[in-house]
Design a protein around this motif. Structure first.
Motif, PDB file in Angstrom:
ATOM      1  N   THR A   3      -4.206  -3.111 -10.681  1.00  0.00           N
ATOM      2  CA  THR A   3      -4.432  -2.120  -9.628  1.00  0.00           C
ATOM      3  C   THR A   3      -3.083  -1.673  -9.073  1.00  0.00           C
ATOM      4  OG1 THR A   3      -4.610  -3.871  -7.969  1.00  0.00           O
ATOM      5  CG2 THR A   3      -6.660  -3.103  -8.991  1.00  0.00           C
ATOM      6  N   PRO A   4      -3.006  -0.492  -8.481  1.00  0.00           N
ATOM      7  CA  PRO A   4      -1.728  -0.022  -7.925  1.00  0.00           C
ATOM      8  C   PRO A   4      -1.227  -0.937  -6.813  1.00  0.00           C
ATOM      9  CG  PRO A   4      -3.333   1.760  -8.064  1.00  0.00           C
ATOM     10  CD  PRO A   4      -4.079   0.497  -8.343  1.00  0.00           C
ATOM     11  N   ASN A   5       0.081  -1.086  -6.741  1.00  0.00           N
ATOM     12  CA  ASN A   5       0.696  -1.866  -5.671  1.00  0.00           C
ATOM     13  C   ASN A   5       0.864  -0.961  -4.453  1.00  0.00           C
ATOM     14  OD1 ASN A   5       2.123  -3.532  -4.004  1.00  0.00           O
ATOM     15  ND2 ASN A   5       3.930  -3.698  -5.319  1.00  0.00           N
ATOM     16  N   LEU A   6       0.032  -1.170  -3.450  1.00  0.00           N
ATOM     17  CA  LEU A   6       0.042  -0.321  -2.263  1.00  0.00           C
ATOM     18  C   LEU A   6       0.739  -0.973  -1.074  1.00  0.00           C
ATOM     19  CD1 LEU A   6      -3.581   1.140  -2.477  1.00  0.00           C
ATOM     20  CD2 LEU A   6      -1.444   2.149  -3.281  1.00  0.00           C
ATOM     21  N   LYS A   7       1.504  -2.037  -1.350  1.00  0.00           N
ATOM     22  CA  LYS A   7       2.248  -2.673  -0.264  1.00  0.00           C
ATOM     23  C   LYS A   7       3.405  -1.771   0.163  1.00  0.00           C
ATOM     24  CE  LYS A   7       1.314  -7.505  -1.450  1.00  0.00           C
ATOM     25  NZ  LYS A   7       1.930  -8.806  -1.822  1.00  0.00           N
ATOM     26  N   PRO A   8       3.641  -1.643   1.459  1.00  0.00           N
ATOM     27  CA  PRO A   8       4.756  -0.795   1.917  1.00  0.00           C
ATOM     28  C   PRO A   8       6.110  -1.405   1.545  1.00  0.00           C
ATOM     29  CG  PRO A   8       3.791  -1.979   3.762  1.00  0.00           C
ATOM     30  CD  PRO A   8       2.895  -2.238   2.585  1.00  0.00           C
ATOM     31  N   ARG A   9       7.051  -0.539   1.213  1.00  0.00           N
ATOM     32  CA  ARG A   9       8.425  -0.991   0.964  1.00  0.00           C
ATOM     33  C   ARG A   9       9.128  -1.179   2.302  1.00  0.00           C
ATOM     34  NH1 ARG A   9      11.477   3.013  -1.147  1.00  0.00           N
ATOM     35  NH2 ARG A   9       9.892   4.609  -0.765  1.00  0.00           N
ATOM     36  N   ARG A  10      10.106  -2.082   2.319  1.00  0.00           N
ATOM     37  CA  ARG A  10      10.849  -2.332   3.550  1.00  0.00           C
ATOM     38  C   ARG A  10      12.284  -1.817   3.408  1.00  0.00           C
ATOM     39  NH1 ARG A  10       8.839  -6.132   7.257  1.00  0.00           N
ATOM     40  NH2 ARG A  10       6.763  -6.914   6.681  1.00  0.00           N
ATOM     41  N   MET A  11      12.771  -1.231   4.482  1.00  0.00           N
ATOM     42  CA  MET A  11      14.146  -0.744   4.495  1.00  0.00           C
ATOM     43  C   MET A  11      14.732  -0.978   5.880  1.00  0.00           C
ATOM     44  SD  MET A  11      15.560   3.039   3.397  1.00  0.00           S
ATOM     45  CE  MET A  11      14.889   2.903   1.741  1.00  0.00           C
ATOM     46  N   PRO A  55       3.398   3.682   0.533  1.00  0.00           N
ATOM     47  CA  PRO A  55       3.570   3.830  -0.921  1.00  0.00           C
ATOM     48  C   PRO A  55       3.580   5.281  -1.392  1.00  0.00           C
ATOM     49  CG  PRO A  55       1.383   2.983  -0.399  1.00  0.00           C
ATOM     50  CD  PRO A  55       2.177   2.922   0.863  1.00  0.00           C
ATOM     51  N   TYR A  56       2.984   6.192  -0.601  1.00  0.00           N
ATOM     52  CA  TYR A  56       2.958   7.595  -1.023  1.00  0.00           C
ATOM     53  C   TYR A  56       4.258   8.329  -0.696  1.00  0.00           C
ATOM     54  CZ  TYR A  56       1.614   8.154   3.910  1.00  0.00           C
ATOM     55  OH  TYR A  56       1.567   8.090   5.281  1.00  0.00           O
ATOM     56  N   ARG A  57       5.169   7.681   0.057  1.00  0.00           N
ATOM     57  CA  ARG A  57       6.448   8.318   0.387  1.00  0.00           C
ATOM     58  C   ARG A  57       7.497   7.952  -0.662  1.00  0.00           C
ATOM     59  NH1 ARG A  57       7.621  10.613   5.243  1.00  0.00           N
ATOM     60  NH2 ARG A  57       9.401  11.313   3.995  1.00  0.00           N
ATOM     61  N   THR A  58       7.268   8.439  -1.872  1.00  0.00           N
ATOM     62  CA  THR A  58       8.203   8.152  -2.968  1.00  0.00           C
ATOM     63  C   THR A  58       9.518   8.907  -2.816  1.00  0.00           C
ATOM     64  OG1 THR A  58       7.173   9.902  -4.285  1.00  0.00           O
ATOM     65  CG2 THR A  58       6.345   7.660  -4.600  1.00  0.00           C
ATOM     66  N   ASP A  59       9.563   9.852  -1.874  1.00  0.00           N
ATOM     67  CA  ASP A  59      10.783  10.638  -1.671  1.00  0.00           C
ATOM     68  C   ASP A  59      11.813   9.900  -0.829  1.00  0.00           C
ATOM     69  OD1 ASP A  59       8.800  10.972   0.424  1.00  0.00           O
ATOM     70  OD2 ASP A  59      10.213  12.371   1.345  1.00  0.00           O
TER      71      ASP A  59
END
Length: 274
Positions: A3-11, A55-59
């Motif tokens: 399944t897609p990894n929908l965990k938010p990335r951290r910065m 996860p949808y903010r790939t930009d």
């Protein structure tokens, strides 16, 4: 089942970095509110801000992307513009101003300006022009052999333009003001022009060539000049450049069926003499 990894990335984001770029003095809490407006998750950790990127903010690739969103959330209209504290004012570069003068002059002579690539090939620069190869600046890993070396003069580029437009209406009168690069990697600003039609000749190009120099107030002495791209006896030069009738063999190499005259001037050299 995957399944897609929908965990938010951290910065991580530092408030001083945000305020330094935006020229503001936002507190950590204010930055948190602005980021949340843009639908980020935010966790405050000491003097750092941890941003949770959906996860949808790939930009979002770099903290600067977060700062851009902070500016959007704050509203660009709410930033107060300030004049930079500089000790000087901007003005046109002398060479660029001189180039603009030459462009206006060429338009007055009835020429149309073209812009070609500074990268070309040995075939177009030397072989098709009927001149021996010389040292040039080459790219280490060219994507295409057609763009593997830096041009050292402009006329070959203009001949290519004539070739691509050989089925268009004549006469064709085109020019270019552009940079050329010698074997040492030094830039030279040059001006070149070509005329193509059934009756163009040495005298027509001479009138254009001398007209340019006289409009610039330059002193010159025309002398006979031998050049592989031109018909022997129909080519001449001055200290700043040369002009003449293109050799029939060169016309054949570029699939042209009408006579062509051409000139080229070294603007960097002319500017030194003004």
């Amino acid at each position: 089942m995957k399944t897609p990894n929908l965990k938010p990335r951290r910065m991580n984001l530092k408030p001083e970095y945000v305020n330094g770029l935006l020229g503001m003095s936002f507190s950590m809490e204010e930055i948190k509110i602005l980021l949340e407006k843009m639908r980020y998750g935010v966790e405050l950790d000491g003097n750092k801000i941890q941003v949770l990127i959906p996860p949808y903010r790939t930009d979002v690739l770099h903290p600067i992307d977060l700062i851009e969103d902070i500016a959007i959330a704050h509203g660009y209209e709410n930033f107060e513009p300030e004049m930079p504290k500089l000790g000087t004012v901007g003005e046109p570069d002398e060479l660029e101003r001189f180039s603009s003068t030459l462009r206006e002059l060429m338009l007055g002579f009835g020429f149309q300006e073209v812009m070609t690539l500074i990268m070309t090939s040995k075939k177009n620069l030397f072989d098709r022009m009927g001149v021996p190869e010389e040292l040039t600046t080459m790219t280490k890993s060219p994507v295409s052999l057609e763009h593997s070396i830096a041009r050292t003069w402009l006329i070959p580029s203009l001949m290519e333009v004539l070739e691509r437009n050989k089925n268009r209406e004549y006469p064709q009168r085109i020019f270019e003001v552009g940079d050329c690069i010698n074997a040492k990697g030094d830039d030279k600003r040059k001006l070149a022009g070509v005329i193509a039609h059934s009756k163009t000749n040495f005298s027509e190009m001479k009138s254009i060539f001398t007209g340019i120099l006289e409009n610039l107030g330059m002193k010159y002495k025309i002398e006979e000049f031998k050049h592989g791209s031109f018909i022997p006896g129909r080519c001449a030069s001055v200290k700043y450049g040369f002009f003449g009738e293109i050799h029939p063999k060169v016309l054949e190499n570029f699939n042209l069926e009408v006579p062509v005259t051409a000139f080229e001037l070294d603007l960097s050299l002319i500017l030194e003499g003004l």
